[in-house]
Design a protein around this motif. Sequence first.
Motif, PDB file in Angstrom:
ATOM      1  N   THR A  19       0.829  -1.208   0.000  1.00 34.90           N
ATOM      2  CA  THR A  19       0.000   0.000   0.000  1.00 34.90           C
ATOM      3  C   THR A  19       0.863   1.257   0.000  1.00 34.90           C
ATOM      4  OG1 THR A  19      -1.729  -1.175   1.234  1.00 34.90           O
ATOM      5  CG2 THR A  19      -1.846   1.219   1.202  1.00 34.90           C
ATOM      6  N   PRO A  51      -3.995   9.992  -1.162  1.00 35.37           N
ATOM      7  CA  PRO A  51      -5.302   9.859  -0.502  1.00 35.37           C
ATOM      8  C   PRO A  51      -5.806   8.419  -0.465  1.00 35.37           C
ATOM      9  CG  PRO A  51      -5.303  11.731  -2.003  1.00 35.37           C
ATOM     10  CD  PRO A  51      -4.041  10.986  -2.247  1.00 35.37           C
ATOM     11  N   VAL A  52      -5.542   7.664  -1.520  1.00 36.41           N
ATOM     12  CA  VAL A  52      -5.951   6.248  -1.545  1.00 36.41           C
ATOM     13  C   VAL A  52      -5.231   5.475  -0.450  1.00 36.41           C
ATOM     14  CG1 VAL A  52      -6.012   4.146  -2.937  1.00 36.41           C
ATOM     15  CG2 VAL A  52      -6.396   6.366  -4.018  1.00 36.41           C
ATOM     16  N   ILE A 109      -3.927   6.697   2.338  1.00 42.55           N
ATOM     17  CA  ILE A 109      -4.391   7.153   3.656  1.00 42.55           C
ATOM     18  C   ILE A 109      -5.695   6.461   4.049  1.00 42.55           C
ATOM     19  CG2 ILE A 109      -5.279   9.164   4.917  1.00 42.55           C
ATOM     20  CD1 ILE A 109      -3.260  10.864   3.356  1.00 42.55           C
ATOM     21  N   VAL A 110      -6.553   6.222   3.081  1.00 36.69           N
ATOM     22  CA  VAL A 110      -7.824   5.541   3.361  1.00 36.69           C
ATOM     23  C   VAL A 110      -7.614   4.042   3.541  1.00 36.69           C
ATOM     24  CG1 VAL A 110     -10.082   4.948   2.395  1.00 36.69           C
ATOM     25  CG2 VAL A 110      -9.204   7.279   2.166  1.00 36.69           C
ATOM     26  N   MET A 111      -6.747   3.462   2.729  1.00 37.55           N
ATOM     27  CA  MET A 111      -6.576   2.009   2.726  1.00 37.55           C
ATOM     28  C   MET A 111      -6.000   1.469   4.027  1.00 37.55           C
ATOM     29  SD  MET A 111      -7.710   0.414   0.111  1.00 37.55           S
ATOM     30  CE  MET A 111      -6.809  -1.116   0.291  1.00 37.55           C
ATOM     31  N   VAL A 164      -8.620   1.084   6.824  1.00 39.13           N
ATOM     32  CA  VAL A 164      -9.644   0.132   6.378  1.00 39.13           C
ATOM     33  C   VAL A 164      -9.118  -1.300   6.471  1.00 39.13           C
ATOM     34  CG1 VAL A 164     -10.945  -0.681   4.378  1.00 39.13           C
ATOM     35  CG2 VAL A 164     -10.893   1.752   4.904  1.00 39.13           C
TER      36      VAL A 164
END
Length: 302
Positions: free
Chosen positions: A186, A224-225, A227-229, A232
Motif C-alpha cells: 500500500t 489519498p488512496v 491514507i484511506v486504505m 480500512v
Amino acid sequence: MESTNVPMSKRLIGIALAAVFIVGSIFIPGSETLGHEGVMTLGLLLALVSLWVTSALPLGVTALFIIVMCPVLGIVGGLGQAIGGFASPALFFIIAVFSLPVIMLKTNWGTRLIGALIKWTGSNSRKLVLGFMIATTLVSTIMSDVPCTVLFLGFALAILKAANAKPLESNLGRCLMIGIPISAVTGGMATPAGSSFNVVAMNILQKATGASVSFLDWVIVALPVVIVMVPVTWFFITQILKPEPITDECLQGIREQAAAAKKIEPYEIKAIIVVLGLLVLWIAGNWIPVLNATVVALIGLT
C-alpha cells in the motif's frame, strides 16, 4: 547458487540444453505468425532458462552471454541495439530506488521508529498492529516493498518471540504477518519511489502516449488512496483475526534496543538528509523540468 558449487554433470546438462535450444532455433523456419527472428528469440530464452536453472554459469556471465548472442544470431542489428534497453531512464531510477533501503538498513532509524511506535501503542495489541501498519506504510513510500517488509517483519518477530506467541496459533502473529506486507504494498503506491513497478509504468505510459506523470502528480492521486486504505485494511484484519492481548514486559526488549540506539551517528544524519533531499528534489521536479525522476535518482546515487 554459485556455479562452482554445482556438480559438473548438472552444469554440462545445462550447457548442452542451451546449445540444443540455440542450434535448434536456427534451423526451425519461421511462419507468418512468428518470424525466424522470433523463433530464435524463443530458443535463446529457453537457453537462458536452462543455464539459470542448472546454474551452469554464474548469473552475470549468463546474462552477458545472452546479450552477445542477440546480434550474433541476427535477432538485433548490433551490440549497441542489444544493450540499448539498459540505457532506459527507468533502469537508473530503479537502481536508485533500491539503493534507498540499503542506506536505511545500515542505520538505526528503523529501531528508533519502532521504539517510538511502542511508546505510542503500549500493550494494546490492536493498536500495536495499527502502529506497525502505519510505520511500514510510511517507510514503504521511499523504500522498495520487499526490504521494507523484511525490516518490519524482523521487529514483529522479536515482539512475537517475547510474547511467546505460538506459530499457527497466535492471532497477533497472523495480524502482523498479514498487515505488514499489505502495508508495504500500500505504501509503495504512494510515490513513484515506493516501487520499481511505478516508474516502469510511468516510463511505458510516456513511450506509448507521450504523456508524462510528475512525482507530485502521482502523489496527489495516490496518497489519498493510501491514507484511506491503511485504516480500512487494519480494521478488517483485526476484526476478523482478533489479536490476543500482550503484556508490557513483552515489549521491554524492543525498548532496550531503541534506548541503545538513542545516540545519532553522523552517517545516520547523512542518510536521512539524502532520503529527504531526494523527496524534496522529486517534488521540485514538478516545477523544474530538469529535475525529472531519473535525474534526481542519479543525484542520489552520487
